[in-house]
Design a protein around this motif. Sequence first.
Motif: not given
Length: 56
Positions: A3, A7, A10-11, A14, A25, A28-29, A32-33, A35-36
């Motif tokens: 994961e 990430y 993707w980071f 983006r 960061r 943010g991870f 992101w995690r 959210g998934r």
Amino acid sequence: MTEREEYEAWFARRFGGLDVPEWLRAVGFEFWRHGRLSLIEAAGAPVEIRALQEPR
């Protein structure tokens, strides 16, 4: 791919040109995690999200 590796990839796509502190960061991870994970839970069925490698 873990994961965290997904990430980071993707980071980089983006926000690759920005100077982002490591602590941000890491936060943010976590967003992101989780959210998934919430998408998986909301599906109501056992599903798995996999990132497909982008064509080069």
